[in-house]
Enzyme design. Structure first.
Site, mmCIF file in Angstrom:
data_model
loop_
_atom_site.group_PDB
_atom_site.id
_atom_site.type_symbol
_atom_site.label_atom_id
_atom_site.label_comp_id
_atom_site.label_asym_id
_atom_site.label_seq_id
_atom_site.Cartn_x
_atom_site.Cartn_y
_atom_site.Cartn_z
ATOM 1 N N CYS A 60 33.628 44.934 67.237
ATOM 2 C CA CYS A 60 34.888 45.127 67.038
ATOM 3 C C CYS A 60 35.563 46.012 68.378
ATOM 4 O O CYS A 60 34.806 47.049 69.006
ATOM 5 C CB CYS A 60 35.057 46.067 65.933
ATOM 6 S SG CYS A 60 36.719 47.084 65.923
ATOM 7 N N TYR B 203 40.535 49.734 31.799
ATOM 8 C CA TYR B 203 40.879 49.806 33.144
ATOM 9 C C TYR B 203 40.993 48.500 33.777
ATOM 10 O O TYR B 203 40.729 47.988 34.766
ATOM 11 C CB TYR B 203 39.861 50.401 34.121
ATOM 12 C CG TYR B 203 39.099 51.852 33.418
ATOM 13 C CD1 TYR B 203 39.873 53.076 34.035
ATOM 14 C CD2 TYR B 203 38.148 51.709 32.733
ATOM 15 C CE1 TYR B 203 39.059 54.219 33.285
ATOM 16 C CE2 TYR B 203 37.361 52.790 32.129
ATOM 17 C CZ TYR B 203 38.000 54.034 32.562
ATOM 18 O OH TYR B 203 37.394 55.336 31.959
ATOM 19 N N CYS C 237 32.106 50.622 41.274
ATOM 20 C CA CYS C 237 32.243 50.673 42.865
ATOM 21 C C CYS C 237 31.484 52.041 43.248
ATOM 22 O O CYS C 237 31.680 52.171 44.257
ATOM 23 C CB CYS C 237 33.824 50.643 43.412
ATOM 24 S SG CYS C 237 34.512 52.291 42.448
#
Length: 378
Positions: A10, A244, A334
């Protein structure tokens, strides 16, 4: 000795302009192994499937770009240590339609004379530009503004914007007057008549509206839903509660004739999208706006409960699930740390299967899917 190549070359990272991808210099296979090991440590005792890898670039379906610079030279990217704008509009993580759109959006900011918000000086109008790309290459663009002052100038250029970005389907302005470290406001001003972006995953046309949550990595999200659906069908519950639920991804994938499926979510916009998808596809699932942690006992007592919480985990809901009549729980996390904590609060629900899904290459974040089964009747 030849060192393994970095996962992604990058230019912004090489130039020292952005260090958001903290593991970008680590070969991708090593990144994946590290995340898988951390996930396995958080969920001992389960049968683990191989980790689900991601593409190493062009995998992000959303861009959350901080506006900076000046009217004549706006930046879309991040802020540096002095809270000044750093332009990252060619970030290689974004899907190509987003990369193509960001320079055009920067041009619009300049031509519409929308002053970027200055954090140090607390003045200006444009705080963020949020862009989401669908699997069909269509786009949702949201301008996060301090007030509605610039909305007419942006709206006046909407035809020009659609000509330059043919895939643009949804545009809106999110109004955030307060000086707060959040990405969007509570008031949404539609700029296009259409306010739904179709995110077509595994043949399910999920309806995403401004403010609705959607997984960042489309390909890996599709794999996550396929895996969860297979696990749910294996145990074949008569009732499923998706807590959720967001835009209803798990619920809409799990719905079957004769199976009672309900989704619960605090976001009214997300629930509206889920209802829209269910109606358009004649899917037997219902959705309600509500706090998942305070779901009624009937919902928590479903045969199978799906939970997909934010990073803080499910908290007190873990105690309620432990005491419920749910035979199975599918937990999509997560954050392996809060996942491990929540599992300790549910000792009667034993981890059976687990898999790590790499939603976010080049850092330590991981999505972990776990199937839990109750070990005894009470």
């Amino acid at each position: 000795m030849t060192l393994a190549a970095p996962a992604l070359d990058c230019g912004y990272h090489r130039a020292g302009l952005c260090d958001s991808c903290t593991r970008i210099d680590v070969p991708y296979a090593d990144q994946l192994a590290r995340k898988d090991a951390a996930a396995r440590a958080a969920v001992p005792g389960a049968t683990w499937l191989p980790p689900q890898a991601s593409a190493v670039e062009a995998f992000r379906n959303k861009a959350k770009m901080v506006a900076g610079g000046t009217i004549d030279a706006p930046t879309l990217g991040i802020l540096d240590g002095e809270r000044r704008g750093v332009d990252l509009r060619r970030c290689p993580l974004h899907e190509q339609p987003i990369r193509d759109a960001l320079p055009v959006l920067a041009e619009l900011v300049r031509d519409a004379r929308v002053p970027p918000y200055s954090v140090p000086e607390r003045r200006g109008e444009l705080k963020h530009v949020l862009v989401t790309s669908s699997p069909d290459g269509e786009l949702m663009v949201r301008f996060v503004l301090r007030s509605t002052e610039a909305v007419p100038r942006i709206a006046k250029r909407l035809a020009w914007l659609r000509e330059r970005i043919p895939g643009l389907v949804v545009a809106s302005a999110s109004i955030l007057p307060e000086h707060r470290a959040v990405v969007e406001g509570d008031v949404e001003v539609p700029l296009t008549h259409e306010q739904t972006l179709v995110m077509r995953l595994n043949g399910v046309p999920l309806a995403l509206r401004p403010g609705g949550f959607f997984q960042t990595n489309t390909a890996v999200a599709a794999a996550l839903y396929r895996e969860a659906t297979a696990w749910i069908d294996d145990v074949d519950p008569a009732s499923v509660a998706d807590l959720y639920c967001g835009v209803g991804g798990f619920a809409l994938h799990a719905a079957r004739p004769g199976r009672d499926v309900v989704g619960v979510e605090t976001s009214a916009e997300a629930i509206a999208g889920a209802i829209e998808t269910a109606a358009a596809t004649a899917t037997p699932a219902r959705f309600v706006v509500g706090d998942a942690t305070a779901a009624d006992d009937t919902t928590v007592d479903a045969d199978l409960v799906v939970v997909n919480p934010p990073r803080r985990g499910i908290g007190a809901l873990a105690v309620r699930l432990e005491a419920s009549r749910a035979r199975h729980v599918v937990y999509s996390s997560c954050n392996p740390t809060t996942l491990a904590r929540d599992l300790q609060a549910m000792p009667s629900l034993r981890p059976v299967r687990a898999r790590m899904f790499d939603m976010f290459p080049h850092n330590d974040h991981a999505e972990v899917l776990v199937l839990l089964e109750r070990v005894s009747d009470r």
